[in-house]
Design a protein around this motif. Structure first.
Motif, PDB file in Angstrom:
ATOM      1  N   GLN A 105       0.779  -1.055  -0.253  1.00 49.53           N
ATOM      2  CA  GLN A 105       0.209  -0.059   0.141  1.00 49.53           C
ATOM      3  C   GLN A 105       0.867   1.243   0.185  1.00 49.53           C
ATOM      4  N   ILE A 106       0.605   2.140  -0.800  1.00 50.52           N
ATOM      5  CA  ILE A 106       1.135   3.461  -1.112  1.00 50.52           C
ATOM      6  C   ILE A 106      -0.099   4.740  -0.905  1.00 50.52           C
ATOM      7  N   LEU A 107       0.507   5.570   0.129  1.00 51.15           N
ATOM      8  CA  LEU A 107      -0.440   6.625   0.312  1.00 51.15           C
ATOM      9  C   LEU A 107       0.133   7.827  -0.443  1.00 51.15           C
ATOM     10  N   PHE A 108      -0.553   8.654  -1.334  1.00 51.26           N
ATOM     11  CA  PHE A 108      -0.073   9.504  -1.987  1.00 51.26           C
ATOM     12  C   PHE A 108      -0.861  10.860  -1.761  1.00 51.26           C
ATOM     13  N   ILE A 109      -0.089  11.796  -1.298  1.00 46.12           N
ATOM     14  CA  ILE A 109      -0.669  13.215  -0.634  1.00 46.12           C
ATOM     15  C   ILE A 109      -0.521  14.347  -1.868  1.00 46.12           C
TER      16      ILE A 109
ATOM     17  N   GLU B 287      -6.309  17.364  -9.458  1.00 47.72           N
ATOM     18  CA  GLU B 287      -6.573  16.886 -10.880  1.00 47.72           C
ATOM     19  C   GLU B 287      -5.218  16.658 -11.468  1.00 47.72           C
ATOM     20  N   ALA B 288      -4.518  17.931 -10.942  1.00 50.43           N
ATOM     21  CA  ALA B 288      -3.033  17.918 -11.543  1.00 50.43           C
ATOM     22  C   ALA B 288      -2.219  16.797 -11.339  1.00 50.43           C
ATOM     23  N   ASP B 289      -2.230  16.429 -10.011  1.00 51.71           N
ATOM     24  CA  ASP B 289      -1.592  15.212  -9.549  1.00 51.71           C
ATOM     25  C   ASP B 289      -1.744  13.893 -10.059  1.00 51.71           C
ATOM     26  N   LYS B 290      -3.173  13.860 -10.573  1.00 50.15           N
ATOM     27  CA  LYS B 290      -3.635  12.292 -11.213  1.00 50.15           C
ATOM     28  C   LYS B 290      -2.579  11.889 -12.020  1.00 50.15           C
ATOM     29  N   ASP B 291      -1.935  12.472 -12.840  1.00 51.26           N
ATOM     30  CA  ASP B 291      -0.877  12.175 -13.860  1.00 51.26           C
ATOM     31  C   ASP B 291       0.225  11.622 -13.034  1.00 51.26           C
ATOM     32  N   LEU B 292       0.695  12.225 -12.048  1.00 57.24           N
ATOM     33  CA  LEU B 292       1.831  11.491 -11.027  1.00 57.24           C
ATOM     34  C   LEU B 292       1.571  10.097 -10.472  1.00 57.24           C
ATOM     35  N   VAL B 293       0.266  10.069  -9.930  1.00 59.57           N
ATOM     36  CA  VAL B 293      -0.080   9.112  -9.335  1.00 59.57           C
ATOM     37  C   VAL B 293      -0.215   7.782 -10.400  1.00 59.57           C
ATOM     38  N   ASN B 294      -0.840   8.227 -11.531  1.00 65.13           N
ATOM     39  CA  ASN B 294      -1.042   7.277 -12.588  1.00 65.13           C
ATOM     40  C   ASN B 294       0.413   6.698 -13.242  1.00 65.13           C
TER      41      ASN B 294
ATOM     42  N   ASN C  26       1.595  -4.216 -10.765  1.00 63.60           N
ATOM     43  CA  ASN C  26       0.543  -4.820 -10.037  1.00 63.60           C
ATOM     44  C   ASN C  26       0.751  -5.387  -8.603  1.00 63.60           C
ATOM     45  N   GLY C  27       2.112  -5.192  -8.220  1.00 60.09           N
ATOM     46  CA  GLY C  27       2.219  -5.603  -6.633  1.00 60.09           C
ATOM     47  C   GLY C  27       1.903  -4.196  -5.810  1.00 60.09           C
ATOM     48  N   TYR C  28       1.766  -3.161  -6.234  1.00 61.42           N
ATOM     49  CA  TYR C  28       1.538  -2.047  -5.567  1.00 61.42           C
ATOM     50  C   TYR C  28       0.163  -1.401  -5.653  1.00 61.42           C
ATOM     51  N   ASP C  29      -0.387  -0.894  -4.703  1.00 62.46           N
ATOM     52  CA  ASP C  29      -1.623  -0.220  -4.779  1.00 62.46           C
ATOM     53  C   ASP C  29      -1.594   1.377  -4.239  1.00 62.46           C
ATOM     54  N   VAL C  30      -1.633   2.120  -5.249  1.00 66.40           N
ATOM     55  CA  VAL C  30      -1.509   3.531  -4.931  1.00 66.40           C
ATOM     56  C   VAL C  30      -2.963   4.264  -4.468  1.00 66.40           C
ATOM     57  N   HIS C  31      -3.081   4.570  -3.096  1.00 68.00           N
ATOM     58  CA  HIS C  31      -4.273   5.245  -2.790  1.00 68.00           C
ATOM     59  C   HIS C  31      -3.949   6.846  -2.808  1.00 68.00           C
ATOM     60  N   TYR C  32      -4.943   7.454  -3.295  1.00 67.03           N
ATOM     61  CA  TYR C  32      -4.948   8.814  -3.630  1.00 67.03           C
ATOM     62  C   TYR C  32      -6.079   9.658  -3.241  1.00 67.03           C
TER      63      TYR C  32
ATOM     64  N   LEU D 236       4.752   6.235   2.244  1.00 67.43           N
ATOM     65  CA  LEU D 236       4.204   7.496   2.192  1.00 67.43           C
ATOM     66  C   LEU D 236       4.856   8.276   0.782  1.00 67.43           C
ATOM     67  N   VAL D 237       4.064   8.809  -0.041  1.00 67.08           N
ATOM     68  CA  VAL D 237       4.556   9.666  -1.120  1.00 67.08           C
ATOM     69  C   VAL D 237       3.782  10.968  -1.064  1.00 67.08           C
ATOM     70  N   GLY D 238       4.322  12.155  -1.231  1.00 67.79           N
ATOM     71  CA  GLY D 238       3.842  13.500  -1.228  1.00 67.79           C
ATOM     72  C   GLY D 238       4.615  14.307  -2.262  1.00 67.79           C
ATOM     73  N   HIS D 239       3.459  15.393  -2.737  1.00 66.25           N
ATOM     74  CA  HIS D 239       3.994  16.295  -3.677  1.00 66.25           C
ATOM     75  C   HIS D 239       3.775  17.559  -3.373  1.00 66.25           C
ATOM     76  N   SER D 240       4.723  18.188  -3.491  1.00 70.02           N
ATOM     77  CA  SER D 240       4.685  19.899  -3.006  1.00 70.02           C
ATOM     78  C   SER D 240       3.925  19.993  -1.751  1.00 70.02           C
ATOM     79  N   LEU D 241       2.931  20.849  -1.567  1.00 71.83           N
ATOM     80  CA  LEU D 241       2.287  21.112  -0.399  1.00 71.83           C
ATOM     81  C   LEU D 241       2.175  19.942   0.191  1.00 71.83           C
ATOM     82  N   GLY D 242       1.595  18.604  -0.266  1.00 69.41           N
ATOM     83  CA  GLY D 242       1.333  17.594   0.329  1.00 69.41           C
ATOM     84  C   GLY D 242       2.659  16.705   0.957  1.00 69.41           C
ATOM     85  N   ALA D 243       3.982  16.960   0.294  1.00 74.73           N
ATOM     86  CA  ALA D 243       4.957  16.568   0.763  1.00 74.73           C
ATOM     87  C   ALA D 243       5.493  17.339   1.948  1.00 74.73           C
TER      88      ALA D 243
END
Length: 184
Positions: free
Chosen positions: A5-9, A18-25, A33-39, A70-77
């Motif tokens: 499990q990965i949690l992406f903020i 919306e902008a970060d959906k491309d990062l998550v994808n 397939n061995g990972y599940d990114v929760h967004y 845990l993964v975060g982008h910008s403010l989320g990081a």
């Protein structure tokens, strides 16, 4: 077999989710397939000094399984760093991966709920791999912010990306490789 499990903020801004959906994808695609990114979509409570993010991060981590990544982008990081340095986390964290992380400074009132405490680096979870990624041509968060973190956190791994802007061209193979290396 159970997926990791990965949690992406997400990052901030009016269209951060919306902008970060491309990062998550990209991350999901590069991991396989061995990972599940929760967004989860983060709140935008203008009346809260942290926009309501710390409470949401707390809820998401509380609901996560042990060995979460845990993964975060910008403010989320930056908000992940703040949360992890100010709270006791009762989950095992496998790794922390932060992209284009702002280092908040200044006396503006709106920044008060975003800034890290001076001893934040000493209060991060022990023995958890911590990675920072920042593009030299980031047009939103100056590349110099990475140097601020380098001065404060000696045990982190810092990846300087030559180009890709704030969104790293919406392509995250380096992060996927580093995540996969946790189990390797």
């Amino acid at each position: 077999m159970k997926k990791q499990q990965i949690l992406f903020i997400e990052g901030g801004g009016d269209d951060g989710y919306e902008a970060d959906k491309d990062l998550v994808n990209s991350l999901q695609e590069n991991l396989g397939n061995g990972y599940d990114v929760h967004y989860p979509e983060m709140p935008s409570d203008e009346s809260a000094p942290d926009f309501g993010w710390l409470s949401q991060i707390d809820q998401e981590i509380s609901e996560a399984e042990n060995d979460v990544i845990l993964v975060g982008h910008s403010l989320g990081a930056s908000m992940l760093l703040r949360y992890l340095s100010e709270n006791i986390v009762n989950k095992t964290i496998q790794g922390i991966f932060l992209i284009s992380t702002p280092f908040w400074t200044g006396d503006e009132a709106w920044k008060a709920g975003l800034k890290l405490k001076s001893d934040f680096a000493d209060r991060l979870p022990d023995k958890v791999p911590l990675f920072f990624y920042h593009s030299q041509d980031d047009e939103v968060v100056p590349f110099s912010h990475l140097d601020q973190y380098k001065q404060k956190i000696s045990h982190a791994t810092f990846r300087e990306i030559q180009s890709g802007g704030h969104q790293l061209n919406n392509d995250l193979p380096w992060i996927a490789d580093d995540i996969k290396s946790l189990n390797g």
